[in-house]
Structures are given as C-alpha cells and as structure tokens.
Scaffold this motif. Sequence first.
Motif, PDB file in Angstrom:
ATOM      1  N   ILE A 126      48.440  37.376  46.284  1.00 46.22           N
ATOM      2  CA  ILE A 126      47.841  36.534  45.247  1.00 46.22           C
ATOM      3  C   ILE A 126      46.820  37.314  44.429  1.00 46.22           C
ATOM      4  N   GLY A 127      46.472  36.773  43.307  1.00 48.44           N
ATOM      5  CA  GLY A 127      45.514  37.420  42.413  1.00 48.44           C
ATOM      6  C   GLY A 127      45.819  37.005  40.989  1.00 48.44           C
ATOM      7  N   ASP A 128      44.948  37.404  40.078  1.00 46.20           N
ATOM      8  CA  ASP A 128      45.108  36.986  38.686  1.00 46.20           C
ATOM      9  C   ASP A 128      46.387  37.558  38.069  1.00 46.20           C
ATOM     10  N   HIS A 129      46.622  37.069  36.884  1.00 47.69           N
ATOM     11  CA  HIS A 129      47.724  37.452  36.025  1.00 47.69           C
ATOM     12  C   HIS A 129      47.736  38.973  35.762  1.00 47.69           C
ATOM     13  N   LYS A 130      48.855  39.601  35.989  1.00 47.94           N
ATOM     14  CA  LYS A 130      49.079  41.009  35.644  1.00 47.94           C
ATOM     15  C   LYS A 130      48.120  42.005  36.304  1.00 47.94           C
ATOM     16  N   VAL A 131      47.716  41.723  37.509  1.00 43.07           N
ATOM     17  CA  VAL A 131      46.901  42.715  38.207  1.00 43.07           C
ATOM     18  C   VAL A 131      47.779  43.694  38.987  1.00 43.07           C
ATOM     19  N   GLY A 132      49.072  43.382  39.073  1.00 49.09           N
ATOM     20  CA  GLY A 132      50.006  44.299  39.725  1.00 49.09           C
ATOM     21  C   GLY A 132      50.546  43.806  41.054  1.00 49.09           C
ATOM     22  N   LYS A 133      50.606  42.503  41.221  1.00 55.08           N
ATOM     23  CA  LYS A 133      51.100  41.953  42.482  1.00 55.08           C
ATOM     24  C   LYS A 133      52.565  42.296  42.705  1.00 55.08           C
ATOM     25  N   THR A 134      53.375  42.013  41.674  1.00 54.27           N
ATOM     26  CA  THR A 134      54.807  42.262  41.807  1.00 54.27           C
ATOM     27  C   THR A 134      55.073  43.765  41.972  1.00 54.27           C
ATOM     28  N   SER A 135      54.333  44.587  41.234  1.00 57.78           N
ATOM     29  CA  SER A 135      54.487  46.037  41.355  1.00 57.78           C
ATOM     30  C   SER A 135      54.151  46.504  42.757  1.00 57.78           C
TER      31      SER A 135
ATOM     32  N   LEU B 159      57.135  38.381  52.068  1.00 53.91           N
ATOM     33  CA  LEU B 159      56.082  38.551  51.068  1.00 53.91           C
ATOM     34  C   LEU B 159      56.272  37.538  49.948  1.00 53.91           C
ATOM     35  N   TRP B 160      55.300  36.680  49.798  1.00 58.79           N
ATOM     36  CA  TRP B 160      55.358  35.636  48.759  1.00 58.79           C
ATOM     37  C   TRP B 160      54.455  36.049  47.612  1.00 58.79           C
ATOM     38  N   ASP B 161      55.103  36.443  46.554  1.00 49.49           N
ATOM     39  CA  ASP B 161      54.402  36.942  45.373  1.00 49.49           C
ATOM     40  C   ASP B 161      54.226  35.753  44.425  1.00 49.49           C
ATOM     41  N   ILE B 162      52.982  35.297  44.303  1.00 51.29           N
ATOM     42  CA  ILE B 162      52.745  34.028  43.597  1.00 51.29           C
ATOM     43  C   ILE B 162      52.224  34.258  42.184  1.00 51.29           C
ATOM     44  N   ALA B 163      52.820  33.563  41.228  1.00 52.61           N
ATOM     45  CA  ALA B 163      52.472  33.766  39.815  1.00 52.61           C
ATOM     46  C   ALA B 163      50.979  33.596  39.586  1.00 52.61           C
TER      47      ALA B 163
ATOM     48  N   GLY C 145      38.324  36.654  39.684  1.00 56.20           N
ATOM     49  CA  GLY C 145      39.559  35.896  39.923  1.00 56.20           C
ATOM     50  C   GLY C 145      39.973  36.014  41.383  1.00 56.20           C
ATOM     51  N   ALA C 146      39.930  37.249  41.904  1.00 56.94           N
ATOM     52  CA  ALA C 146      40.346  37.487  43.292  1.00 56.94           C
ATOM     53  C   ALA C 146      39.478  36.676  44.251  1.00 56.94           C
ATOM     54  N   LEU C 147      38.184  36.616  43.961  1.00 52.47           N
ATOM     55  CA  LEU C 147      37.291  35.849  44.839  1.00 52.47           C
ATOM     56  C   LEU C 147      37.625  34.361  44.777  1.00 52.47           C
ATOM     57  N   ASN C 148      37.957  33.897  43.577  1.00 55.45           N
ATOM     58  CA  ASN C 148      38.386  32.499  43.469  1.00 55.45           C
ATOM     59  C   ASN C 148      39.655  32.249  44.265  1.00 55.45           C
ATOM     60  N   TRP C 149      40.569  33.190  44.194  1.00 48.93           N
ATOM     61  CA  TRP C 149      41.820  33.050  44.953  1.00 48.93           C
ATOM     62  C   TRP C 149      41.528  32.994  46.452  1.00 48.93           C
ATOM     63  N   LYS C 150      40.594  33.828  46.883  1.00 48.94           N
ATOM     64  CA  LYS C 150      40.247  33.847  48.304  1.00 48.94           C
ATOM     65  C   LYS C 150      39.679  32.486  48.713  1.00 48.94           C
ATOM     66  N   HIS C 151      38.817  31.973  47.862  1.00 47.68           N
ATOM     67  CA  HIS C 151      38.210  30.673  48.136  1.00 47.68           C
ATOM     68  C   HIS C 151      39.292  29.599  48.256  1.00 47.68           C
ATOM     69  N   GLU C 152      40.193  29.631  47.287  1.00 51.20           N
ATOM     70  CA  GLU C 152      41.305  28.678  47.260  1.00 51.20           C
ATOM     71  C   GLU C 152      42.148  28.811  48.534  1.00 51.20           C
ATOM     72  N   LEU C 153      42.382  30.042  48.920  1.00 54.41           N
ATOM     73  CA  LEU C 153      43.179  30.321  50.119  1.00 54.41           C
ATOM     74  C   LEU C 153      42.526  29.678  51.342  1.00 54.41           C
ATOM     75  N   ASP C 154      41.222  29.932  51.504  1.00 50.70           N
ATOM     76  CA  ASP C 154      40.521  29.420  52.680  1.00 50.70           C
ATOM     77  C   ASP C 154      40.473  27.902  52.698  1.00 50.70           C
ATOM     78  N   SER C 155      40.478  27.305  51.491  1.00 46.74           N
ATOM     79  CA  SER C 155      40.420  25.845  51.485  1.00 46.74           C
ATOM     80  C   SER C 155      41.790  25.222  51.770  1.00 46.74           C
ATOM     81  N   GLN C 156      42.846  26.026  51.644  1.00 43.40           N
ATOM     82  CA  GLN C 156      44.190  25.452  51.837  1.00 43.40           C
ATOM     83  C   GLN C 156      44.802  25.752  53.197  1.00 43.40           C
ATOM     84  N   VAL C 157      44.537  26.933  53.718  1.00 41.59           N
ATOM     85  CA  VAL C 157      45.156  27.284  55.010  1.00 41.59           C
ATOM     86  C   VAL C 157      44.123  27.873  55.959  1.00 41.59           C
ATOM     87  N   MET C 158      44.373  27.703  57.222  1.00 45.36           N
ATOM     88  CA  MET C 158      43.549  28.370  58.219  1.00 45.36           C
ATOM     89  C   MET C 158      44.376  28.584  59.471  1.00 45.36           C
TER      90      MET C 158
END
Lengths: 439, 210
Positions: B19-28, B67-71, B104-117
């Motif tokens: 996960i991470g923001d748009h075009k940071v290179g996740k798919t790559s 590996l789940w590469d999320i938009a 953005g990455a920190l927001n994603w981390k926050h979102e991650l922790d709030s959704q799964v554990m």
Amino acid sequence: MTHSDCLLQACQAEIRKPLVDLGVSEYSIVLTIDSLVDTENEISSGQASDLLSADLTLFKQIALDLRRSFPTHRTLMGDRPEAIEGQAKLFRVLTAFARYNPQIGYVQGMSYIAAVLLMILSEEEAFWALVALLEKPKYLSELFDATLTKIQHQALIFHHLLKHRKPLLFQHLETLGVSSVHFIMQWFLTLFTSLPCWDSVLAIWDLIMLHGLQAVFRTGLTIILLLESRIMNMSEEAAVLPVLLRVPVDVSQHRVLIPALWNTDVQEWEINCMNRLVLEEAIGGQDEEKVNKESTKDCTSSLSHGQQDEKPSQEVGRSTSKKAVPGSSTKNVFTRLLKVAQHYLLESGKYSVPAKRSPALVRLPKTRISTSFTQAQGRTRRSSSRRSQNSTLGEVKKEQLFSQDSDAGAAEDRHVPLNERNFIPCPKTASQVQESQLI
Amino acid sequence: MSGGAELGFTEHLFKVLVIGDHKVGKTSFVKRYVKNQFYEELKTTIGVDFSMKVIDWDSHTRVRLQLWDIAGQERLRGLNRVFFKRSSGALVVYDMTNGSTLDGALNWKHELDSQVMLKNGRPIPAVLLANKCDETKVCRRNASLLEKLCQEKGFIGWFQTSAKENINVDEAAKFLVKHILQNNEESVKEEEQNMQINLKQQSKSNSTCC
C-alpha cells in the motif's frame, strides 16, 4: 452546439487559470510534476489558497495517470510530439470534466475511458462523449463517484447476479473467498479496456454504447462464464484472482468472447431486481443489527450509538460476508423479486417488447414498461414506507430515476442535478431506523 | 494461515498488502520482487492487482506469499476493509523524491491498523519502504527521522529500496516474512494455550449445565 462550445471553453479557461498560476501548461505538466510536488509542499505550509491546493491535487492525480493509461499506445507513449499532444489532450479532457462535474471529479479508470474516446473522436467530441457516458443513468452514472461507493454497490449487484445465474460457481468463489469487488472494479471502471484483445474491446464498447450499463454486466457475466470451468478446477483464491484480473487471451479473443457475448443475455429488469436485493440486504442488515441492539439494550451506552451509525455504510460495502439476513426479510425479497419479474413478463408478453430495441419501436412499449415497473415499485414503496417515513423523499427520487432509466437516457435528464439522480439511497442511520420502528 | 505439516515440512500462505500513495512504485516493486523485471511505464492499478511469490524459506518451510497491490487513489474509501481482510503483513511504500507521499504512507499505516490486527490484538507487521532511492540520496538526518517515525508509528523497520535498480527489494520482503513467521509461531502457541484453557472451562461448564 455553440452553447456546448462555450461550456467546454469555459471549463478549460477555468482550468487554465490555476495552471498559469502554477507556471505550467498542459504540455509541460507531466515533465514538471516533480516541481509541482515542491509547490505542493509550499502550499501545505500555507503559502497559497486552499482552492489552488485542490486544483493542484487534481492536476497531479491526472498528470500521473496520463502516461499510465495506455503506456504502449502511440498517442500517449514517450516524448514524441504526437504523444505530448495526446497526453495534453487527455489532460484537458479530464480536467475539464472534473471542473464540469465536480461531484464526480476525477476517479481512476476515467483516464482509460477518455483515452479510448480520444483515439476515435476529436477532443471536443470526446469530452461530450465522456460527459454523456459518466452522467447518463443509461450508461455509467451508477459506476463513478468520488468515494467509490457506487462501484462497490455495482459489485454487489454483480455478486447477486452471479448467485442467481450460476449458484455453483458463485458458491465456489464464495468458498475460496473471492469477492466480486476484487475484479469488478478493474473490469467496470476501465470498461474492459484492460482485456488483451483490442478487437474484442471495441466490440464490447459498441455493445455498451447501444445498451449501456446492462451491457457492462452482460460482458462481465460472459467473461466469468467463459472462465467457469477453469475456476471450478481451482482450489485457492491465489489461482482464481490472477485469471480474473488478467483475463487470458484464449478467453478474450474476438472469436471466443464476442459470440459468447451474443449468447449471454442480461436484462435490465434483472439488474434492477438485483439492485433491489442489494438495497434490501443493506436495510435487512440494519434491522438485524437493530434486533441485536434491542436484546442487549441494557448494556448499550450512548457511545455505542455513534458506532452504530457507522455500520450501515459498511454494510453496503460488504460483499461476501452477508449470510445471516433474517429469514423473513429474505422471503419478502424473493416474493417481491418474483412479483417484479412476473409483472415484467406479463407486460412484455402483452406488448411483445422486442429483445433488441430498435429506435422506431421503442416509444410505446417502453412507456408501458416504465408504468408497470412503477406499479410494482408502488407496492414496494408502500411496504417500505412502513419501515421508514423518513425515506419517502428518497423513494420518490428513486422512482423518478427509474422511469428515466427505462427511458434509455433521454436528453432532458441533463438538467437533473447529479445528486438527485443517485438512486442508491443513503443507508438510514440507526436513529432513523429506531424512529420508524416506533411508528 | 499455515498449511498442514507433512514429515516436518510446513507450507505457509500469507497475504501481504502493498500500500501507499499514487505512483510511488508499488506495482514496480511487486513486479521486481516477483518477476525480477522493471518497466518504465506501467498501467495505473485500478482496484487491486494480485501476484504470488513462492519462497523456500528453509529446508522444511515453504512460504507462499500473496501480494495484494492496492490502487493508490483508494485511500480512506471504505474499500480498504474489503482488501485488507485477513492480511498477515504489509509493505507501506512512499516515494523518496516526493515528500508528501511519506505523509500518505503514515496515513496508510494508520488506516491499516484501524482495519486489521493480529489475533492477539497487536498491529500486523508493516515495513516502511522508501522507494526510488536510485533517484535521490538519504542524508543522515533523514535516516534518523525515518528511524524515529518507525518507532512512533509502529513499523517493524524501514528500507531504502529501488525497484528500478533492484536495491533492497528481496531484503525488505525477507525481513517482513521473517516477522510474519515469528508472529505465526507465537499465535500458534497462544492458540494452543487458549485451547487448553477453553477445554478446561468447557469441561467445567459442561459439568454444571447438564
């Protein structure tokens, strides 16, 4: 046409102003994206207005996707003049649309659709074609919104369609944990442009232009049916998803996919029924929660009210894990489904609606269909109004839309504000449910 | 999440989010890791992309990574709950050449922790990836900042990576897998303990109720 000219030009002029403020043009935006990032940092440290910041986010988002939509198409690939012009056109069309319809703005997937339109049409035609596609209920107005709520809803509809058409395949996918939202987003939001065979893509697009959203479902169903035997032999999610996300050539090639598409039929009423089911499930889920809440009423604090409020929206998004709908409401749904279907069949038998609508034949039968639907809906409305007085307004809007819907996207619906056309009702809040229970 | 043991050989199946923001290179990153290939221009990911990597971890352990590469555009949009479900670990990617993607990455981390554990209530292991490191150099100040961020935000570690130049791609993934395996062992042990406790309780309650 002159009016529409002005509109497009007005939108583009509005876009150009912040671009000029940023010191870039649509031709240099891809190359200057890095310096835009610096500007963004300056903005976030409070050196520019909020408005510009919103523009910048939009520009960046779109600019990043320009080269990533069809990275191997000559009008979009690399730095040759043709590609620079192609990218600039795509940028102008997408930003103008985001300005024209800020409620939708820019959603990933649109760049694929706009790029295909630009391959075939002039810039202005492409813009208006995009507007028509994204705003008309017949086409994709129920696919794109800023929060991606609509596409999740459509994925649920597909989920139900599959459940009714292919219970075994559905059960298999369910067991493996494959949720329809995983592949529906990619298929629907790009309008199947990620299929590896371009002749098939163009044929599918023809069908979509003729029949609208219904053809989108039809194509989705066809692809999954072609993959059925393969999927049934797979025993894990990890095997199924790649096949769905990257549909193999042997399935997507023209001589396989297109004949199969002709042999697969999905009717508009079928989708409408599934839509109703999804909505019912969302409401049923809430009722169930309500019951649960009642039983534990003593220990619920005011805090849990707030949490409860969030649930309904989650409920709508859930695609696979909805199993425990109360038996009575399931029964109601099916009775209603049956009635709607019967109604449709009776009416269509009486007036012999042609399966493929030719424009000349359309008028009379279509109005009949819409009234028949309205009657059926009237019944539903009465029963649902028992549940909630508050939702009457929403229901009326729904009905308006319904007749528009079967009116095959008539030209006048341009004047209806977008939010009124949205016929996915906002899930009622827990407090509303509670009120209606008291009545 | 783990497969059956056969003659001491264990096969694990883990779902890892990228996960991470748009075009940071996740798919790559995923393409490099799974296929050892790099493409300058990749298509925008719509929704989710999916890849599989099989690692022979040691002579008696095989790890199958989903590996789940999320938009990137889908942040905070209700969909994440569907995509994050049942994941065992995450690679949170940001673009070193674009500072805002770190937020953005920190927001994603926050979102991650709030959704799964994890089952024991702890956050799932997440590694922070500072991608595109071939295009810039991390100065020392930056490194200490990242170190601090990792501790504050609960990342298990961070790596400077480059999907383009194949820097630290395998290492970062290996680091994550190591932690996932550890967690897995712990949770198996905890489960066994809980089972025993449950059995005891059950036998007690059985004796009282019937």
